[in-house]
Scaffold this motif. Sequence first.
Motif: not given
Length: 436
Positions: A373-390
């Motif tokens: 996924f990108s926008k205006k030449g910038k590519i999406l980087k996901i450094y990390y993700a975590t579940q914070v709630d249920v």
Amino acid sequence: MKKGVPVVSIVGRPNVGKSVLFNRIVGEEKAIVADEPGVTRDPLVHLCEHEGKYFYLVDSAGWGLTDDLSELIQEKIQEVINISDLILFVVDGRSELTALDHEFVDILRKSGKRVILVVNKMEGRIDREEYLAPFTALGLGEPFPISALHKQNLYELLDLIISLIPAPEEVSSEDKSIKLAFVGRPNSGKSSLLNALIGRDRSIVSEIPGTTRDAVDLIWDFNGKKYIIVDTPGLRRPAKVEEGLEELSVQKTLQTIRRIDIAIMVIDLSVGIREQEKRILHYIEDKGKSCLIVFNKTDLIPSLKERREFEKIVPQILQPFDYFPFIFTSAIRNYNVKKILPWVDKLFELRNMRIPTSQINRAIGEALSKTNFSKKGKILKIYYATQVDVAPPTIVFFVNEPEIMNKNVVKYFEKFLRNYFGWVGTPIKIEVRKRE
């Protein structure tokens, strides 16, 4: 209801202030209150506590209603009397006693139940004994004056209640019950399904659309689990919602959806899915509730071939809510009704499921390996993700460019995570935060 917890019921003729008293004791606007007599039809139940002592409080319909459901309503009131340990018989302190009041007194005497005669609407006259003399003649003991509307003498009434009810078994105030509600259009079979599910006529069932006017709570213990089941009024299209009582009923349904865990969306199979069902599903999703879709009244479509053909196209019709599971039922024939509760248990487990951070990041890595996924030449980087709630599952993404995570990108990851971890039937909320 939980065994060993006393039941205190509020009874009386229409429009004497029973629902106002119920709301005051409960501490929230749970019962619909209106000037129109007969607003409450089904009993409402709430677990209350006063001075460390617990009891169930029940609000009943008005005795002596003359509409098409009067016989059913009076049967329900008699059931309420039968299960009660203590009865609050409410009369209007601003008017003379009526024939209905005396008729109800005879019923209470025959029941042999302990009764408190509550004289309501006594604002400004709480300490004036001369106004209580006519009610003493009923022979139900000393009248107890209150003003439910102005909260006068209510604490003293609660003191009297707990002095008269039997000591209950220990009850925890921590609510670990599974809260679910039957929602949908009027006359789709919500009350019939509820009755078929629990095996007895708990809600008033009639062919008259809109029979259920209030959101009716049933506390049900089954196989060691406690369920709070709510039968709600039917939701009509906004253009067909009249002002006043019906508008209040719609608001009660929306309030109910906000306080439950799982919505059981009942759809009349003979009518099919309309825009109103989609609106309700949008509301359920927006509030983060799990949902089971029940296509009821399969008995009206006897052809197995027709049902199977319809079943094939259901996921397409339900989009974008095709992640909500669905079943086919017939409340009248008790077909597939037993499948509802296992689904409720499964959905409750899934909406409260926690996934370790390492597994979530592994899944996101796989999702990113399939597309960029990108926008205006910038590519999406996901450094990390975590579940914070249920309830619902909530996951925070730490990314380089949050603006790339638009609605479509969020939907992509939501769908991927749902399929990866089996999160069916529950919305997944994704929050995006920037990290350098």
